[in-house]
Design an enzyme around this catalytic site. Structure first.
Site: not given
Ligand code: NAD
Length: 246
Positions: A157, A161
């Protein structure tokens, strides 16, 4: 902010943060397309199946967008594909798993961005891309947070990132002259029913005293897509309750 007449693509729009981004863009009158492998019902946003890890799927989805809407004004790279063993301790990560995650997360972001930018350049009316990175692309992780819990942060990660943040700067420099802005939003930890011990550890460390909510992130994404951010490019807007300042 007003996105009337603008077509915005959001990858991973059915997920935790994606849903908030899409809902806010809908409120701001954008034509929003959810590019995901899983459908989620929104008020107006349209679902187009798109597996960002598969170049053919990306090309088909973008061709469909162009056929139906005729133009693309913005892209939010938010999808979060990962392997089933994502999060195993560092000394147990297989080389294959490391490579796979770099491929499905980082390389996939490259490909869809390259393809969308080609359409935006051809339209010659500017556009904006927002990449969703993370605080863990900016700072190292704090192991004390995870004490007493099963939660881990995957080493890949940090590499992915951190890579996305600098990829954003590369693109911003390369596409600025074409009127296309590329920025990042780096969320801190979002509350998602995690182990209460972890939540307490997190809340005790973060200046604003709580974990983030998806709705804390979407306004920054919308701002960077909007014309109000017309002189901002190559930046990483950290939305983390102050996590990275201490
Ligand atoms: N949740 C956190 O705490 C957090 C913190 C910092 C950054 N992020 C970043 O935010 C972004 C969203 O994270 P999240 O927590 O909402 O994740 P999540 O797992 O809830 O949602 C991710 C989405 O991506 C989709 N997905 C997975 N594989 C895929 C593919 N091959 N093609 C298209 N779509 C696909 C999934 O179906 C899902 O709807 C990510 O980039 C994550 O790294 C999240």
């Amino acid at each position: 902010m007003n996105f009337e007449g603008k077509v915005i693509l959001v990858t991973g729009g059915s997920g935790l943060i994606g849903k908030a981004i899409i809902s806010q863009l809908e409120t701001l009158k954008a034509t929003v397309i959810n590019l995901d492998i899983v459908e989620h019902p929104f008020e107006k946003a349209v679902y187009i199946h798109c597996d960002i890890t598969q170049p053919d799927s990306v090309l088909r989805a973008l061709e469909r967008v162009m056929r139906i809407y005729g133009s693309i004004d913005g892209l939010v790279n938010n999808a979060y594909p990962r392997t089933a063993d994502w999060g195993v301790p560092f000394d147990q990560i297989s080389h294959e798993s490391w490579r796979k995650n770099i491929d499905i997360q980082l390389n996939s972001t490259f490909y869809i961005t390259q393809q969308v930018l080609a359409y935006i350049v051809e339209q010659d009316k500017g556009g904006a891309v927002v990449n969703i990175a993370s605080i863990y692309g900016v700072v190292g992780n704090d192991p004390s947070l995870y004490l007493g819990t099963e939660i881990t942060t995957p080493a890949a990660y940090a590499a992915i990132k951190g890579g996305i943040i600098n990829f954003t700067k590369y693109l911003a420099a390369a596409y600025g002259a074409k009127g296309i802005r590329i920025n990042c939003v780096s969320p801190g930890g979002i509350w998602n029913n995690q182990d209460p011990q972890f939540v307490t550890n997190y809340e005790n460390r973060v200046p604003l005293g709580r974990m983030g909510k998806p709705e804390d992130i979407s306004p920054s994404v919308c701002f960077l897509l909007d014309d109000g951010a017309r002189y901002i490019t190559g930046q990483n807007l950290v939305v983390d309750g102050g996590w990275t300042i201490i």
